[in-house]
Write a protein that holds these residues in place. Sequence first.
Motif, PDB file in Angstrom:
ATOM      1  N   SER A 168       1.114  -1.222   0.019  1.00  0.00           N
ATOM      2  CA  SER A 168       0.156   0.020  -0.069  1.00  0.00           C
ATOM      3  C   SER A 168       1.273   1.375   0.102  1.00  0.00           C
ATOM      4  O   SER A 168       0.132   2.617   0.030  1.00  0.00           O
ATOM      5  CB  SER A 168      -0.695   0.045   1.178  1.00  0.00           C
ATOM      6  OG  SER A 168      -0.601   0.646   2.252  1.00  0.00           O
ATOM      7  N   SER A 169       2.268   1.446   0.202  1.00  0.00           N
ATOM      8  CA  SER A 169       2.903   2.505   0.177  1.00  0.00           C
ATOM      9  C   SER A 169       3.185   2.239  -1.007  1.00  0.00           C
ATOM     10  O   SER A 169       2.936   2.252  -2.367  1.00  0.00           O
ATOM     11  CB  SER A 169       4.528   1.684   0.517  1.00  0.00           C
ATOM     12  OG  SER A 169       3.640   1.909   2.726  1.00  0.00           O
ATOM     13  N   SER A 170       3.956   3.465  -1.717  1.00  0.00           N
ATOM     14  CA  SER A 170       4.122   4.736  -3.000  1.00  0.00           C
ATOM     15  C   SER A 170       6.125   4.005  -2.891  1.00  0.00           C
ATOM     16  O   SER A 170       6.511   5.037  -2.242  1.00  0.00           O
ATOM     17  CB  SER A 170       3.687   5.724  -3.357  1.00  0.00           C
ATOM     18  OG  SER A 170       3.915   6.555  -5.073  1.00  0.00           O
ATOM     19  N   PRO A 171       6.549   3.755  -3.880  1.00  0.00           N
ATOM     20  CA  PRO A 171       5.618   2.993  -5.199  1.00  0.00           C
ATOM     21  C   PRO A 171       5.038   1.740  -4.232  1.00  0.00           C
ATOM     22  O   PRO A 171       6.005   1.034  -3.580  1.00  0.00           O
ATOM     23  CB  PRO A 171       6.466   2.599  -5.981  1.00  0.00           C
ATOM     24  CG  PRO A 171       8.090   3.267  -5.772  1.00  0.00           C
ATOM     25  CD  PRO A 171       7.310   4.038  -4.463  1.00  0.00           C
ATOM     26  N   SER A 172       3.704   1.344  -4.791  1.00  0.00           N
ATOM     27  CA  SER A 172       3.406  -0.329  -4.693  1.00  0.00           C
ATOM     28  C   SER A 172       4.643  -1.075  -5.290  1.00  0.00           C
ATOM     29  O   SER A 172       5.137  -1.358  -6.421  1.00  0.00           O
ATOM     30  CB  SER A 172       2.320  -0.465  -5.166  1.00  0.00           C
ATOM     31  OG  SER A 172       1.685  -2.165  -4.506  1.00  0.00           O
ATOM     32  N   PHE A 189      10.188   2.086  -1.333  1.00  0.00           N
ATOM     33  CA  PHE A 189       9.347   2.573  -1.480  1.00  0.00           C
ATOM     34  C   PHE A 189       9.615   3.257  -0.246  1.00  0.00           C
ATOM     35  O   PHE A 189      10.013   3.621   0.309  1.00  0.00           O
ATOM     36  CB  PHE A 189       8.023   1.281  -0.557  1.00  0.00           C
ATOM     37  CG  PHE A 189       8.252   0.374   0.648  1.00  0.00           C
ATOM     38  CD1 PHE A 189       8.389   1.121   1.919  1.00  0.00           C
ATOM     39  CD2 PHE A 189       9.188  -0.285   0.658  1.00  0.00           C
ATOM     40  CE1 PHE A 189       8.224   0.593   2.738  1.00  0.00           C
ATOM     41  CE2 PHE A 189       9.427  -1.164   1.916  1.00  0.00           C
ATOM     42  CZ  PHE A 189       9.237  -0.158   2.793  1.00  0.00           C
TER      43      PHE A 189
END
Length: 657
Positions: free
Chosen positions: A218-222, A234
């Motif tokens: 769910s973090s960016s980037p997934s 991430f």
Amino acid sequence: MPTSHSRVGVASVCAAVLTFSGLVATGLLAAQPAAAADPVGYQNVRINEVTSSNNDTVELYNSGSTAVSISGWKMSDDSFSPQSFSPSSSTIGPGGFVTFNSSKGLGGSDKLVIYTAGGAVVDRVEWATDEAKPAMARCGGDGTGAWVTTTTATTFGAANASACPSSIPSPSQVRINEVTSDGSDTVELYNSGTSAVSIGSWKYVDADTSHSPVSVASSSPSATSIPADGYITFDSALGLGDNDSLFLLDGNGNSVDSVTWATDGAKPSDERCTNGTGWFRTSTTATLGSANSCAGSGGGGGGQTGRLLGGGGSLTSGCTPEAPSGTRSTPVGTSAWPGGLDVTITDNVCAFTTSTGPEGRDVSGLAFDPANPSVLWAAKNKNWLYKLVKSNGKWVPDLSWSATGKQIRFAGGSGQPDSEGVTVGGNGHIYVTSERDNANNTVPKDTIMEFDPAATGPTLTPVHQWDMTSQFPQLDTGSKDDANLGFEGVGYVPDSWLTTNGWVDPLTGAAYNPANYPLHGSGLYFAGLEWDGTLHVYGLNSDGSFTTFGTVSTGKASVMDVMFDAGTQRIVATCDNTCGETHTFMKVNAAGTIVPDTTYTNPGVMPIDNLEGFAMAPTSTCVNGTREAVWSDDGIYGFGSGSSSYGHALYSGTFPC
């Protein structure tokens, strides 16, 4: 981004309670005592082993180079607030262990958090049902290894077993490799395994015990998968503080890895040296998504520095150190030494004076005996071979073999081999390279000689000798300098490594099949050519003939020593000050070719000299997550006249297991 929240879990809660009680008692806001200062190096203390059986024992390990006081430290689990514990010692020395039993008990599935007296989170480990039975332990290196459920007996208070288990599960080969708290708060994970690992259900959390773990996906980037020998990055959704921690959990809630850093220790980043192994250190340049630079100060903000220990003594009569020549800069992209920062001088002053070398110089090649790693073989120019053993912390001649070393000759008992490299073959015999005959030193004589170490007497003659001189016409110019640029080092490489890693035989263009060469024994010999830094690969046949398998490029201008290290599963090509004191670790790539993988320089406390010999002890000798590495100074010059290193040939440090 929060600037620092590592004490939220303890210090702020305690402050709230104190403030409330003060208001009740006096109606006034009571002044709060200052939090205890965190001890220097606290971030280097790691939970190393824990069990939820019997006494619920916990082991802490200090991966740093300075002692750390743990007086006043506390622990908590999933169900109770931070509590004091009674450790086996109030101080953990560098590379040391302390143990304690949890006063509240640990559950079948639980969490353990360690805090400093000031409330900073030091480390944390979590496990699912029965995963800490018989124990959860860091496997593959104390303080740095992967968290696994052990398959061997617990080892509290000592180094974790080398086979714990012997094969690390694929998910446990994923490591936190680099992290930054400079605003983006980016995390890098590295997969050192040979297959991709799914991380879609994995989570991470920081040192704030009020935070719930956040999904990596769910973090960016997934990211949901990490490729073999690959990276993902991430940005932390929780924010990371100036002094903080990061804990990685798998889909079952078991700890995978963790890192803690002191104030500004992750600016620009805190990185493992090297990838997936070694201790964290503060970088000079963040390299997120690629191999770490490993050029920082070390210690994750702990301020670690190394020391040169031992040495000293007056030169004996005739002993004449020689200053180094030909020094060049360290190549760009070279990584810092991944082992300990301290180095010890481990021989007696002027220990290698001989009848043909009274100046005491010219100890060159080194090799540990894999069948008896308490033995270190050393080749000295002007035809000498030494069998060394440790005595009172120093490498000295084995008196049962020879107190002064044994002279070696060419086949037939002739000449004075310019002995440079040494290795131990699969048959236990000693193989030595020579680049010329010192009795006729303007003519090259590039040979590999096989000696039986069990032979008696003060002089050894070869069981077999292989002469490759005709392959190097560029060395036959009538100049003793050119003749001195031949075979400098040699390393025995077992067939099993070549076949397992898919080495392509240059003679057939197909996968190497040892059965095609029935007289060569159980491995090949890689001879390093000082002239251009190439490795020349030979099968040495029992009938005195040899098979040439071609050359391997090391990417170096020169090579002084060669070894195969079973611990890292790499061939190591060493170059002295000619290449900035570097060691290139080489692997077989996907195309079946042997290529450079990683290059390290020496520990920063070592002199820049003609350090021609290099050997690493087998992993069977590992203690506290490290094993010995030894260097030889051909010129016994050290840091020059008046220094503790003047007149000494051997230096000893550590390398991660």
